[in-house]
Design a protein around this motif. Structure first.
Motif, mmCIF file in Angstrom:
data_model
loop_
_atom_site.group_PDB
_atom_site.id
_atom_site.type_symbol
_atom_site.label_atom_id
_atom_site.label_comp_id
_atom_site.label_asym_id
_atom_site.label_seq_id
_atom_site.Cartn_x
_atom_site.Cartn_y
_atom_site.Cartn_z
ATOM 1 N N ARG A 54 -6.185 -5.540 4.120
ATOM 2 C CA ARG A 54 -7.635 -5.527 4.014
ATOM 3 C C ARG A 54 -8.618 -6.762 4.335
ATOM 4 N N ARG A 55 -9.840 -6.443 5.027
ATOM 5 C CA ARG A 55 -10.636 -7.318 5.586
ATOM 6 C C ARG A 55 -11.710 -7.630 4.477
ATOM 7 N N ARG B 241 -5.218 -0.528 -2.300
ATOM 8 C CA ARG B 241 -6.274 0.656 -2.554
ATOM 9 C C ARG B 241 -5.586 1.908 -3.238
ATOM 10 N N ASP C 81 -14.893 -5.955 5.552
ATOM 11 C CA ASP C 81 -14.921 -4.478 5.016
ATOM 12 C C ASP C 81 -15.212 -4.256 3.696
ATOM 13 N N LEU C 82 -14.609 -5.109 2.947
ATOM 14 C CA LEU C 82 -14.802 -4.916 1.521
ATOM 15 C C LEU C 82 -16.211 -5.454 1.110
ATOM 16 N N GLU D 157 -14.248 -2.006 -7.197
ATOM 17 C CA GLU D 157 -14.709 -0.997 -5.765
ATOM 18 C C GLU D 157 -15.478 -0.064 -6.081
ATOM 19 N N PHE E 247 -13.727 0.512 1.560
ATOM 20 C CA PHE E 247 -12.605 0.034 0.666
ATOM 21 C C PHE E 247 -11.327 0.503 1.252
ATOM 22 N N ASP E 248 -11.508 1.803 1.777
ATOM 23 C CA ASP E 248 -10.132 2.580 2.318
ATOM 24 C C ASP E 248 -9.766 2.057 3.612
ATOM 25 N N PRO E 249 -8.434 1.956 3.768
ATOM 26 C CA PRO E 249 -7.944 1.561 5.118
ATOM 27 C C PRO E 249 -8.320 2.388 6.157
ATOM 28 N N TYR F 234 -14.290 -6.600 -6.070
ATOM 29 C CA TYR F 234 -13.227 -6.388 -5.344
ATOM 30 C C TYR F 234 -12.232 -7.637 -5.618
ATOM 31 N N GLU G 251 0.854 -1.104 -0.205
ATOM 32 C CA GLU G 251 0.059 -0.025 0.099
ATOM 33 C C GLU G 251 0.749 1.298 0.138
ATOM 34 N N GLN H 77 -9.752 4.072 -6.280
ATOM 35 C CA GLN H 77 -8.420 3.803 -5.957
ATOM 36 C C GLN H 77 -7.441 4.714 -6.831
#
Length: 372
Positions: free
Chosen positions: A132-133, A306, A136-137, A232, A142-144, A300, A116, A236
């Motif tokens: 990334r988990r 990302r 979450d996705l 996504e 999508f954003d950390p 994704y 990243e 990105q």
């Protein structure tokens, strides 16, 4: 100089060969494929063959090492092939250079060594992006977020001194190539430069290899009359750099080698300096092509990063390099060029963010990785 250019039959390699010829160098292209570029000497062979490589280095002053297995394979079973082509091939080349007394090296590096990009938390400053988990996705997040407080992070430009964090096999081999080059320089009194390419596009980018980047995939969709499919939310961030600017960076790096201290290694980001999103890319190509508007799918790929954008000030300041092709100009040209068919790429291709590999909303697909 007499320059041995590995991977010189590929997309980036061909552009580098043209730039070397224009700069007055004698060019010997080493590749497994034939080379049709006038003015170069073609050497067919496999970099893992020490006898062929040793023969190719006779009379050579410098090496531009572009050859690599790029992108990603179908699954982790491809790891031995990546390690063999990229790590072993580079080690054989460097060992042969040591025997032949060739002490100048320009290496095609990659932004994938960073994983990243750079992120900042308002409370905790510069922080690493956590993995990334899937949960979450799947939820469209999508954003950390900050690994300490969970707050939103602000993406920024990644510098060459950022910690390496290779997140896939290809990235690991590109980082290992740099480590090998650095060790070779110290042991042999050589001078080595790694050019960490960001998302390269431009004329000659093949459309049908497993390693075709998102620019090629979007253009191919438009050529079929289809809308580009953007994964996504399309936000990105990437740095799309034209292949002729990448080639000119190689010329600048080659010219710098004689002035460097023996035993030194230096890495440089090669980016346009313009930050654009994958959605920007799809829209620019659709507009230039006169095709349907992009479709944002929400899909994704777990292995994609990302945001990754370059800080290329070191290259500009130390080597006097300046990118010449703007995003708007380059995309208009790229959209108008007929798509090129090619065999497997022999060097870094373009970028990530479109449906080259299976996508998912559940995380069930095999990992897929950014390419350049």
């Amino acid at each position: 100089m007499d320059v041995l250019l590995t991977g010189g039959a590929g997309f980036i390699g061909t552009a580098v060969a043209r730039a070397l010829l224009s700069d007055g160098h004698t060019v010997h292209v080493f590749d497994q494929r034939p080379v049709s570029l006038p003015g170069v000497t073609s050497v067919r062979g496999d970099l893992r063959d020490p006898n062929v490589v040793s023969d190719a280095l006779r009379g050579v002053d410098a090496v531009c090492h572009q050859a690599a297995m790029v992108g990603l394979g179908v699954d982790f079973a491809d790891a031995p092939a990546y390690a063999s082509n990229n790590d072993t091939g580079t080690a054989v080349l460097l060992a042969a250079m040591a025997r032949a007394g060739v002490r100048r090296l320009v290496l095609a590096g990659s932004m994938v060594v960073y994983g990243e990009g750079r992120y900042t938390c308002a409370t905790h400053g510069c922080v690493p992006a956590p993995p990334r988990r899937v949960t979450d996705l799947d939820a469209g997040r999508f954003d950390p977020r900050c690994p300490t407080c969970g707050a939103e992070l602000t993406p920024g430009l990644v510098e060459e001194d950022a910690p390496a964090d290779p997140r896939n096999v290809y990235a690991a081999t590109k980082l290992h190539q740099e480590h090998l080059a650095s060790a070779w320089a110290r042991a042999c009194g050589g001078a080595a430069v790694s050019l960490r390419y960001h998302n390269v596009y431009g004329p000659g980018l093949p459309r049908d290899t497993p390693y075709a980047g998102v620019a090629a995939l979007f253009r191919s969709a438009l050529a079929r009359g289809e809308a580009p499919r953007v994964f996504e939310d399309g936000a990105q961030r990437r740095d799309f750099v034209h292949v002729t600017d990448v080639a000119s960076a190689n010329i600048a790096a080659l010219a710098s080698l004689d002035a460097r201290e023996p035993g030194t290694f230096r890495a440089y980001n090669v980016g346009s300096g313009e930050t654009h999103t994958v959605g920007d890319l799809a829209s620019a190509l659709a507009t230039a092509h006169g095709g349907p508007s992009p479709v944002v799918t929400g899909e994704y790929r777990l292995g994609d990063v990302r945001h990754i954008t370059a800080d290329s000030r070191r290259l500009r300041a130390e080597l006097g390099w300046t990118p010449r092709v703007s995003f708007a100009e380059g995309m208009a040209e790229f959209a108008a060029e007929p798509a090129t068919r090619s065999g497997a790429a022999a060097e870094p291709a373009a970028t990530a963010g479109a449906a080259a590999e299976p996508a998912t909303r559940s995380g069930a697909a095999a990992e897929a990785y950014p390419r350049n």
